[in-house]
Write a protein that holds these residues in place. Structure first.
Motif, short mmCIF file in Angstrom:
data_model
loop_
_atom_site.label_atom_id
_atom_site.label_comp_id
_atom_site.label_asym_id
_atom_site.label_seq_id
_atom_site.Cartn_x
_atom_site.Cartn_y
_atom_site.Cartn_z
N LEU A 197 0.82 -1.21 0.00
CA LEU A 197 0.00 0.00 0.00
C LEU A 197 0.85 1.26 0.00
O LEU A 197 0.41 2.32 -0.42
CB LEU A 197 -0.94 0.01 1.22
N PHE A 198 2.09 1.15 0.48
CA PHE A 198 2.93 2.33 0.60
C PHE A 198 3.83 2.56 -0.62
O PHE A 198 4.66 3.46 -0.62
CB PHE A 198 3.78 2.24 1.88
N ASN A 232 0.76 3.44 -5.62
CA ASN A 232 -0.50 3.19 -4.92
C ASN A 232 -0.95 4.40 -4.11
O ASN A 232 -2.15 4.69 -4.04
CB ASN A 232 -0.38 1.95 -4.02
N ILE A 233 0.00 5.09 -3.49
CA ILE A 233 -0.35 6.31 -2.76
C ILE A 233 -0.91 7.35 -3.73
O ILE A 233 -1.92 8.01 -3.45
CB ILE A 233 0.88 6.90 -2.02
N HIS A 251 -1.94 8.66 1.63
CA HIS A 251 -1.03 8.11 2.65
C HIS A 251 -1.79 7.79 3.93
O HIS A 251 -1.52 6.77 4.58
CB HIS A 251 0.10 9.09 2.93
N ALA A 285 -3.52 4.42 3.47
CA ALA A 285 -2.58 3.30 3.57
C ALA A 285 -2.21 3.04 5.03
O ALA A 285 -2.18 1.88 5.48
CB ALA A 285 -1.32 3.60 2.76
N GLN A 309 -3.26 -0.35 7.20
CA GLN A 309 -2.20 -1.19 7.78
C GLN A 309 -2.36 -1.35 9.28
O GLN A 309 -2.21 -2.44 9.83
CB GLN A 309 -0.83 -0.59 7.49
N GLN A 357 -7.86 -5.78 5.02
CA GLN A 357 -6.64 -5.30 4.37
C GLN A 357 -6.53 -5.89 2.97
O GLN A 357 -6.22 -5.19 2.00
CB GLN A 357 -5.42 -5.70 5.19
N LEU A 397 -6.55 -3.79 -0.58
CA LEU A 397 -5.43 -3.84 -1.52
C LEU A 397 -5.89 -4.36 -2.88
O LEU A 397 -5.53 -3.80 -3.93
CB LEU A 397 -4.33 -4.73 -0.96
#
Length: 206
Positions: free
Chosen positions: A38-39, A43-44, A71, A74, A78, A86, A90
């Protein structure tokens, strides 16, 4: 605006409980695993674009991208979501792109602003139907969320519902959202129980 108030407002806007609210309020210690994917910068950027389509820049306030809501999404996924949620979130990034390809023969990031809006309107209708269909499972799960052996939802929520909730929560608890989109007065301040209201006035962040 404190965290509990923000969650309450998002729940009101969404017409139901906020996913992960029990962890948001308690400090996000769900024991959920790391979701490093995710980071990734792409993706951000993708999540920021989704958020900015939901809450775009206006003449009076910057949009969700300016608050880096991608951000925030994400981080909250998490730290505060069950592993099943989660995974759904994703996978939702790919599913949203698939929906974009199906509707416009192009990836989401390549769409025009209007196309992005049209796509997300379709996905919002889809998530509402999905949520309504699974309302009984969600209600049953809510009875057991505080049980020590509770392992997460029976049916994972729709990925776009999570994206929309986190967009609203992230934006209106950000400095930009609280001071530009809402009215903000630093606390402590004096109490005024008779503030004049004009139609169209912004809501208060404090």
């Amino acid at each position: 605006m404190n965290r509990r108030d923000a969650i309450g407002r998002v729940a009101l806007l969404m017409g139901g409980a906020v996913i992960g609210a029990e962890f948001f309020i308690s400090g996000c210690k769900s024991g959920a695993g790391k979701v490093e994917d995710l980071f990734v910068a792409d993706n951000i950027a993708f999540l920021n674009e989704v958020a900015d389509t939901i809450l775009p820049t206006t003449t009076s306030s910057p949009g969700a991208k300016a608050a880096n809501v991608g951000h925030f999404m994400a981080l909250m996924v998490q730290d505060c979501y069950w592993p099943k949620n989660q995974k759904t979130f994703l996978e939702g990034i790919s599913k949203l792109d698939d929906a974009s390809q199906k509707k416009f023969s192009s990836k989401f990031m390549s769409l025009t602003a209007q196309q992005k809006t049209d796509l997300l309107v379709d996905l919002d209708k889809e998530q509402k139907e999905y949520t309504k269909k699974n309302a009984n499972s969600e209600m049953e799960d809510s009875k057991h969320r505080n049980d020590p052996d509770f392992k997460g939802p029976t049916v994972a929520p729709h990925y776009f519902r999570m994206m929309k909730e986190l967009t609203l929560l992230g934006y209106f608890t950000s400095e930009i959202g609280a001071t530009k989109a809402l009215r903000y007065i630093a606390v402590p301040g004096h109490y005024d129980g008779n503030v004049p209201y004009k139609k169209g006035d912004k809501a208060w962040a404090t």
